[in-house]
Design an enzyme around this catalytic site. Structure first.
Site, PDB file in Angstrom:
ATOM      1  N   SER A   1      -6.317 -22.650 -28.798  1.00 18.67           N
ATOM      2  CA  SER A   1      -7.361 -22.818 -28.153  1.00 18.67           C
ATOM      3  C   SER A   1      -7.877 -24.191 -28.357  1.00 18.67           C
ATOM      4  O   SER A   1      -9.147 -24.445 -28.614  1.00 18.67           O
ATOM      5  CB  SER A   1      -8.590 -21.855 -28.717  1.00 18.67           C
ATOM      6  OG  SER A   1      -8.449 -20.622 -28.752  1.00 18.67           O
TER       7      SER A   1
ATOM      8  N   GLY B   1      -5.707 -18.166 -27.475  1.00 21.65           N
ATOM      9  CA  GLY B   1      -6.309 -17.385 -26.176  1.00 21.65           C
ATOM     10  C   GLY B   1      -7.619 -16.709 -26.906  1.00 21.65           C
ATOM     11  O   GLY B   1      -8.341 -16.075 -26.007  1.00 21.65           O
TER      12      GLY B   1
ATOM     13  N   GLY C   1      -2.623 -23.336 -23.839  1.00 26.00           N
ATOM     14  CA  GLY C   1      -2.406 -22.547 -23.039  1.00 26.00           C
ATOM     15  C   GLY C   1      -3.634 -22.839 -21.940  1.00 26.00           C
ATOM     16  O   GLY C   1      -3.533 -23.308 -21.020  1.00 26.00           O
TER      17      GLY C   1
ATOM     18  N   HIS D   1       7.385 -17.994 -28.727  1.00 23.96           N
ATOM     19  CA  HIS D   1       5.843 -17.928 -28.509  1.00 23.96           C
ATOM     20  C   HIS D   1       5.625 -16.803 -29.151  1.00 23.96           C
ATOM     21  O   HIS D   1       6.084 -15.658 -29.029  1.00 23.96           O
ATOM     22  CB  HIS D   1       5.514 -18.233 -27.099  1.00 23.96           C
ATOM     23  CG  HIS D   1       4.047 -18.308 -27.011  1.00 23.96           C
ATOM     24  ND1 HIS D   1       3.207 -17.172 -26.867  1.00 23.96           N
ATOM     25  CD2 HIS D   1       3.179 -19.351 -26.626  1.00 23.96           C
ATOM     26  CE1 HIS D   1       1.831 -17.629 -26.876  1.00 23.96           C
ATOM     27  NE2 HIS D   1       1.931 -18.892 -26.658  1.00 23.96           N
TER      28      HIS D   1
ATOM     29  N   ASN E   1       1.148 -24.757 -21.444  1.00 22.98           N
ATOM     30  CA  ASN E   1       1.778 -23.477 -21.248  1.00 22.98           C
ATOM     31  C   ASN E   1       1.028 -22.475 -20.249  1.00 22.98           C
ATOM     32  O   ASN E   1      -0.132 -22.105 -20.627  1.00 22.98           O
ATOM     33  CB  ASN E   1       1.997 -22.940 -22.584  1.00 22.98           C
ATOM     34  CG  ASN E   1       2.584 -21.380 -22.671  1.00 22.98           C
ATOM     35  OD1 ASN E   1       3.191 -20.933 -21.589  1.00 22.98           O
ATOM     36  ND2 ASN E   1       2.396 -20.550 -23.692  1.00 22.98           N
ATOM     37  N   TRP E   2       1.455 -22.458 -18.998  1.00 25.24           N
ATOM     38  CA  TRP E   2       0.773 -21.881 -18.134  1.00 25.24           C
ATOM     39  C   TRP E   2       0.594 -20.272 -18.101  1.00 25.24           C
ATOM     40  O   TRP E   2      -0.023 -19.650 -17.708  1.00 25.24           O
ATOM     41  CB  TRP E   2       1.113 -22.142 -16.579  1.00 25.24           C
ATOM     42  CG  TRP E   2       1.035 -23.625 -16.248  1.00 25.24           C
ATOM     43  CD1 TRP E   2       0.488 -24.648 -16.876  1.00 25.24           C
ATOM     44  CD2 TRP E   2       1.124 -23.941 -14.815  1.00 25.24           C
ATOM     45  NE1 TRP E   2       0.176 -25.693 -15.964  1.00 25.24           N
ATOM     46  CE2 TRP E   2       0.835 -25.384 -14.814  1.00 25.24           C
ATOM     47  CE3 TRP E   2       1.905 -23.574 -13.614  1.00 25.24           C
ATOM     48  CZ2 TRP E   2       0.896 -26.352 -13.602  1.00 25.24           C
ATOM     49  CZ3 TRP E   2       2.114 -24.554 -12.672  1.00 25.24           C
ATOM     50  CH2 TRP E   2       1.756 -25.731 -12.615  1.00 25.24           C
ATOM     51  N   LYS E   3       1.739 -19.830 -18.977  1.00 27.33           N
ATOM     52  CA  LYS E   3       1.953 -18.451 -19.112  1.00 27.33           C
ATOM     53  C   LYS E   3       2.064 -17.598 -17.853  1.00 27.33           C
ATOM     54  O   LYS E   3       2.740 -18.536 -16.978  1.00 27.33           O
ATOM     55  CB  LYS E   3       0.718 -17.793 -19.907  1.00 27.33           C
ATOM     56  CG  LYS E   3       0.494 -18.453 -21.161  1.00 27.33           C
ATOM     57  CD  LYS E   3      -0.350 -17.960 -22.057  1.00 27.33           C
ATOM     58  CE  LYS E   3      -0.985 -18.832 -23.352  1.00 27.33           C
ATOM     59  NZ  LYS E   3      -1.565 -17.819 -24.467  1.00 27.33           N
TER      60      LYS E   3
ATOM     61  N   GLU F   1       3.448 -14.507 -28.385  1.00 29.96           N
ATOM     62  CA  GLU F   1       3.490 -13.372 -27.244  1.00 29.96           C
ATOM     63  C   GLU F   1       4.813 -12.737 -27.136  1.00 29.96           C
ATOM     64  O   GLU F   1       5.263 -11.660 -26.965  1.00 29.96           O
ATOM     65  CB  GLU F   1       2.753 -13.854 -26.025  1.00 29.96           C
ATOM     66  CG  GLU F   1       1.406 -13.933 -25.937  1.00 29.96           C
ATOM     67  CD  GLU F   1       0.911 -15.137 -25.364  1.00 29.96           C
ATOM     68  OE1 GLU F   1       1.333 -15.608 -24.193  1.00 29.96           O
ATOM     69  OE2 GLU F   1      -0.710 -15.811 -25.418  1.00 29.96           O
TER      70      GLU F   1
ATOM     71  N   GLU G   1       1.230 -22.444 -34.134  1.00 31.53           N
ATOM     72  CA  GLU G   1       0.335 -21.999 -33.170  1.00 31.53           C
ATOM     73  C   GLU G   1      -0.143 -20.426 -34.018  1.00 31.53           C
ATOM     74  O   GLU G   1       0.515 -19.322 -34.037  1.00 31.53           O
ATOM     75  CB  GLU G   1       0.984 -21.403 -32.117  1.00 31.53           C
ATOM     76  CG  GLU G   1       1.475 -22.404 -31.182  1.00 31.53           C
ATOM     77  CD  GLU G   1       1.340 -22.005 -29.812  1.00 31.53           C
ATOM     78  OE1 GLU G   1       0.620 -22.661 -28.973  1.00 31.53           O
ATOM     79  OE2 GLU G   1       1.884 -21.068 -29.389  1.00 31.53           O
TER      80      GLU G   1
HETATM   81  C1  PEP Z   1      -0.548 -21.043 -26.067  1.00 29.13           C
HETATM   82  O1  PEP Z   1      -0.251 -19.895 -25.392  1.00 29.13           O
HETATM   83  O2  PEP Z   1       0.340 -21.613 -26.731  1.00 29.13           O
HETATM   84  C2  PEP Z   1      -1.956 -21.451 -26.542  1.00 29.13           C
HETATM   85  C3  PEP Z   1      -2.121 -22.047 -27.805  1.00 29.13           C
HETATM   86  O3  PEP Z   1      -2.837 -20.654 -25.913  1.00 29.13           O
HETATM   87  P1  PEP Z   1      -4.372 -21.248 -25.693  1.00 29.13           P
HETATM   88  O4  PEP Z   1      -4.337 -22.456 -25.897  1.00 29.13           O
HETATM   89  O5  PEP Z   1      -5.045 -20.483 -24.462  1.00 29.13           O
HETATM   90  O6  PEP Z   1      -5.057 -20.735 -26.990  1.00 29.13           O
END
Ligand code: PEP
Length: 250
Positions: free
Chosen positions: A212, A173, A233, A95, A9-11, A97, A167
């Site tokens: 993470s 993040g 992410g 998600h 997931n590049w966001k 976010e 998640e």
């Molecule tokens: C995500 O955005 O779904 C995610 C898991 O981010 P990260 O790996 O940066 O924690």
């Protein structure tokens, strides 16, 4: 046997130029992977170009969001059929976010899952608790509420068309990962809850972990019996890191 899946997931990161370089590097490295299913989810505006670049590779294209409506006067929104049209197979839905920053409710997330299925996309349904909810010992209740909203709308057969991603919000993040045992506990709970509707589907559906995940913790997470891969992410923005995570899933 559930095939492991790793989705990046590049966001809202990157540019046209570095998207191209990242895809090229991932494509080259991923050519060695035989077992893991790999998905890249760039921002909407890069989907077509990334899709064209991925043509001929085994890497699939995914989007990060979609509209719950099919078409019409919804300025700024993108329909599932449009995502299919540019080559998406997957779409991330719900998600944290989107839930926390854009006010997406369990009900809206469920409608988005239905819209994804209606367009022939596989939803990656994200759910998970905040730190406060974990400290209140309501992790399972939160996961159940988020899952049940989707089950109520699309049924267990609908859920089975996609994948679930656990998640924990406190791990996204933040550099703070759930321990393999913590993650496994929630994954097993989700699978039991799905099994109450249909044991076969519960045994077959993939439940990803996200929060993470990095090259150095992926293998121990993916070794857990109910963790079927990861939603990645930050580390998906670095080809070497992302490929190492895919390799851990192999
Ligand atoms: C995500 O955005 O779904 C995610 C898991 O981010 P990260 O790996 O940066 O924690």
């Amino acid at each position: 046997m559930r095939r492991k899946l790793v989705a990046g997931n590049w966001k809202m990161n990157g540019s046209r130029k570095n998207a191209q370089a990242l895809v090229e590097a991932v494509k080259q490295g991923a050519a060695r992977l035989k077992h893991v299913e790999t998905v890249l989810c760039p921002p909407f505006v890069y989907l077509s170009e990334v899709g064209a670049q991925l043509a001929g590779s085994a890497i699939l294209l995914g989007a990060q969001n979609l509209c719950d409506k099919t078409e019409g006067a919804y300025t700024g929104e993108v329909a599932g059929t449009m995502l299919r049209d540019v080559g998406c197979s997957y779409v991330i839905v719900g998600h944290s976010e989107r839930r926390s920053l854009y006010g997406e409710t369990d009900e809206l997330v469920a409608l988005k899952v239905a819209a994804a299925l209606g367009a022939g996309l596989k939803p990656i349904l994200c759910l998970g608790e905040t730190l406060q909810e974990r400290e209140q010992n309501i992790t399972e209740a939160v996961a159940a509420r988020q899952l049940d909203a989707v089950l109520k709308t699309v049924g267990v057969e609908g859920l089975a068309q996609g994948v679930v991603a656990y998640e924990p919000v406190w791990a996204i993040g933040t550099g703070r990962t759930a321990s393999p045992a913590q993650a496994q506990e929630v994954h097993a709970y989700l699978r039991r809850r799905i099994a109450a509707h249909n044991a076969t589907i519960a045994g077959e559906i993939r439940i990803l972990y996200g929060g993470s995940v990095k090259a150095d913790n992926a293998a121990e997470l993916f070794a857990m019996p109910d963790i079927d891969g990861g939603l990645i992410g930050g580390a998906s923005l670095h080809a070497g890191q992302f490929l190492a995570i895919c390799q851990a899933a192999e």
